[in-house]
Design a protein around this motif. Structure first.
Motif, short mmCIF file in Angstrom:
data_model
loop_
_atom_site.label_atom_id
_atom_site.label_comp_id
_atom_site.label_asym_id
_atom_site.label_seq_id
_atom_site.Cartn_x
_atom_site.Cartn_y
_atom_site.Cartn_z
N GLY A 89 0.82 -1.20 0.00
CA GLY A 89 0.00 0.00 0.00
C GLY A 89 0.85 1.25 0.00
N LYS A 90 0.23 2.38 0.33
CA LYS A 90 0.96 3.65 0.28
C LYS A 90 0.34 4.66 1.23
CE LYS A 90 2.43 7.18 -3.10
NZ LYS A 90 2.40 7.53 -4.54
N ARG A 113 7.48 1.35 9.55
CA ARG A 113 7.68 0.19 10.42
C ARG A 113 6.41 -0.63 10.59
NH1 ARG A 113 12.33 -0.30 13.11
NH2 ARG A 113 11.36 -1.50 14.78
N MET A 114 5.27 -0.02 10.31
CA MET A 114 4.00 -0.74 10.36
C MET A 114 3.66 -1.40 9.03
SD MET A 114 2.31 -0.80 13.28
CE MET A 114 0.57 -0.81 12.85
N GLY A 115 4.55 -1.28 8.04
CA GLY A 115 4.35 -2.02 6.79
C GLY A 115 3.80 -1.21 5.64
N ALA A 116 3.92 0.11 5.69
CA ALA A 116 3.43 0.94 4.59
C ALA A 116 4.59 1.46 3.74
CB ALA A 116 2.64 2.13 5.13
N ASN A 117 4.38 1.53 2.45
CA ASN A 117 5.27 2.33 1.61
C ASN A 117 4.92 3.79 1.87
OD1 ASN A 117 6.68 0.29 -0.11
ND2 ASN A 117 4.58 -0.22 -0.70
N VAL A 118 5.92 4.62 2.08
CA VAL A 118 5.68 6.02 2.43
C VAL A 118 6.31 6.93 1.39
CG1 VAL A 118 6.15 7.84 4.12
CG2 VAL A 118 5.50 5.55 4.90
N VAL A 119 5.53 7.90 0.92
CA VAL A 119 6.06 8.96 0.07
C VAL A 119 6.06 10.24 0.89
CG1 VAL A 119 3.77 9.44 -0.95
CG2 VAL A 119 5.84 10.20 -2.11
N ARG A 120 7.18 10.93 0.88
CA ARG A 120 7.33 12.17 1.62
C ARG A 120 7.23 13.35 0.66
NH1 ARG A 120 10.24 8.11 4.01
NH2 ARG A 120 10.75 8.25 6.25
N VAL A 121 6.37 14.31 1.00
CA VAL A 121 6.21 15.51 0.19
C VAL A 121 6.31 16.69 1.15
CG1 VAL A 121 4.78 16.70 -1.52
CG2 VAL A 121 4.64 14.21 -1.31
N TYR A 122 7.49 17.31 1.18
CA TYR A 122 7.79 18.28 2.23
C TYR A 122 7.92 19.70 1.69
CZ TYR A 122 8.84 14.33 5.37
OH TYR A 122 8.76 13.20 6.16
N ASP A 123 7.74 20.65 2.60
CA ASP A 123 7.86 22.09 2.33
C ASP A 123 6.88 22.54 1.25
OD1 ASP A 123 8.83 24.63 2.76
OD2 ASP A 123 10.49 24.43 1.35
N SER A 134 1.65 21.58 -7.60
CA SER A 134 2.53 20.93 -8.57
C SER A 134 2.91 19.51 -8.17
CB SER A 134 3.80 21.76 -8.76
OG SER A 134 4.59 21.75 -7.58
N ARG A 135 2.51 19.08 -6.96
CA ARG A 135 2.94 17.77 -6.48
C ARG A 135 1.78 16.87 -6.08
NH1 ARG A 135 8.14 18.48 -2.67
NH2 ARG A 135 8.37 16.30 -3.30
N VAL A 136 0.57 17.25 -6.47
CA VAL A 136 -0.61 16.47 -6.10
C VAL A 136 -0.51 15.03 -6.61
CG1 VAL A 136 -3.10 16.22 -6.45
CG2 VAL A 136 -2.12 18.46 -5.91
N GLU A 137 0.04 14.83 -7.79
CA GLU A 137 0.12 13.48 -8.36
C GLU A 137 0.97 12.54 -7.50
OE1 GLU A 137 1.32 13.45 -12.40
OE2 GLU A 137 -0.43 14.55 -13.13
N GLN A 138 1.88 13.08 -6.72
CA GLN A 138 2.75 12.24 -5.90
C GLN A 138 1.99 11.54 -4.78
OE1 GLN A 138 6.24 15.44 -5.84
NE2 GLN A 138 6.85 13.52 -4.90
N PHE A 139 0.88 12.14 -4.32
CA PHE A 139 0.14 11.52 -3.22
C PHE A 139 -1.29 11.16 -3.59
CE2 PHE A 139 -0.09 16.17 -2.61
CZ PHE A 139 -1.45 16.38 -2.51
N ALA A 140 -1.66 11.32 -4.85
CA ALA A 140 -3.04 11.08 -5.26
C ALA A 140 -3.47 9.63 -5.07
CB ALA A 140 -3.24 11.49 -6.72
N ASP A 141 -2.53 8.69 -5.17
CA ASP A 141 -2.88 7.27 -5.05
C ASP A 141 -2.60 6.70 -3.67
OD1 ASP A 141 -0.14 7.50 -5.31
OD2 ASP A 141 0.08 5.69 -6.54
N ALA A 142 -2.28 7.53 -2.69
CA ALA A 142 -2.06 7.04 -1.33
C ALA A 142 -3.38 6.59 -0.72
CB ALA A 142 -1.44 8.13 -0.48
N ARG A 143 -3.32 5.62 0.16
CA ARG A 143 -4.53 5.15 0.83
C ARG A 143 -4.89 6.02 2.02
NH1 ARG A 143 -4.81 -1.09 1.72
NH2 ARG A 143 -7.02 -0.68 1.31
N ALA A 144 -3.91 6.73 2.56
CA ALA A 144 -4.13 7.68 3.65
C ALA A 144 -3.07 8.77 3.53
CB ALA A 144 -4.06 7.01 5.00
N ILE A 145 -3.43 9.99 3.91
CA ILE A 145 -2.53 11.13 3.78
C ILE A 145 -2.40 11.81 5.14
CG2 ILE A 145 -2.10 13.33 2.62
CD1 ILE A 145 -3.98 12.32 0.37
N ILE A 146 -1.18 11.87 5.63
CA ILE A 146 -0.87 12.60 6.86
C ILE A 146 -0.41 14.00 6.45
CG2 ILE A 146 0.63 12.73 8.88
CD1 ILE A 146 0.92 9.64 8.63
N VAL A 147 -1.00 15.01 7.06
CA VAL A 147 -0.62 16.40 6.75
C VAL A 147 -0.17 17.07 8.05
CG1 VAL A 147 -1.28 18.57 5.70
CG2 VAL A 147 -2.31 16.43 4.89
#
Length: 227
Positions: A89-90, A113-123, A134-147
């Motif tokens: 997942g993501k 550590r809980m078994g997720a693939n993580v994408v970091r989108v910072y600043d 300009s970076r919405v596509e990087q997290f559009a397919d994530a199953r959950a988004i931490i902000v």
């Protein structure tokens, strides 16, 4: 097995109940206490994971547990004796500014550590909205988004208006005097007009990481379980 270390009673059954081992909150504990709990978990065949560990604590603990690894940006110390879960997942971790990175990294490493693939989108704070758009596509397919955001805490509401995924908002204590140590961001997030935004406590990257990873966790028959 004796669960009583006198100053702590490690919960060795948490791994079975929750799918994650006991996690140690390092703030307020001595290096010796953290090392003893980590050693007890390792001796029970479980990985050890401590949050809010200072560099000074980490140095002392690593002298007693040389296999321990310090993740300085996240203030996390780990000591593993068994493989971590296979990542599936993501989960996306977004943060408003560089000052929010310690909390964002705490969330990201927890989810990994809980078994997720993580994408970091910072600043990508709202002061320069083009950076987020300009970076919405990087997290559009994530199953959950931490902000993660401090100051006025506006970023989760904006992200919540751009995605159909659950948004977990994490306020930080970053900001000038009127931010009241993160209370302004917390209240702003709690009052978000974007549906689907939930909120954890101030600076609680660990809690956000756990919540996102539970949302991300594959279930039997779930098509995402193979990704």
């Amino acid at each position: 097995m004796d669960h009583d270390l006198h100053f702590a009673k490690p919960d060795y059954d948490r791994l079975r109940r929750r799918g994650m081992p006991e996690v140690i909150y390092g703030a307020g504990k001595t290096a010796e206490q953290i090392a003893a709990i980590m050693r007890a978990l390792n001796e029970a065949g479980q990985n050890a994971f401590a949050t809010r560990v200072t560099p000074e604590q980490a140095a002392a603990i690593r002298s007693a547990l040389p296999a321990a690894v310090y993740h300085a940006d996240a203030r996390i110390l780990t000591c593993d004796v068994t493989p971590l879960p296979e990542r599936k997942g993501k989960v996306a971790v977004l943060c408003a500014g560089t000052s929010d990175l310690p909390v964002a990294e705490e969330a990201a490493i927890t989810a990994e550590r809980m078994g997720a693939n993580v994408v970091r989108v910072y600043d990508i704070g709202v002061a320069g909205l083009h950076r987020l758009l300009s970076r919405v596509e990087q997290f559009a397919d994530a199953r959950a988004i931490i902000v993660v955001a401090g100051m006025e805490g506006a970023l989760p509401s904006v992200v919540g208006g751009l995605t159909d995924k659950p948004v977990i908002a994490c306020p930080t204590s970053i900001g000038y005097g009127a931010s009241f140590g993160g209370i302004a961001a917390l209240l702003g997030m709690l009052n978000s007009c974007a549906a689907g935004v939930t909120v954890v406590n101030i600076d609680n990257g660990f809690g956000a990481g756990i919540a996102a990873s539970l949302i991300n966790k594959p279930r039997a028959g779930d098509p995402a379980s193979a990704t």
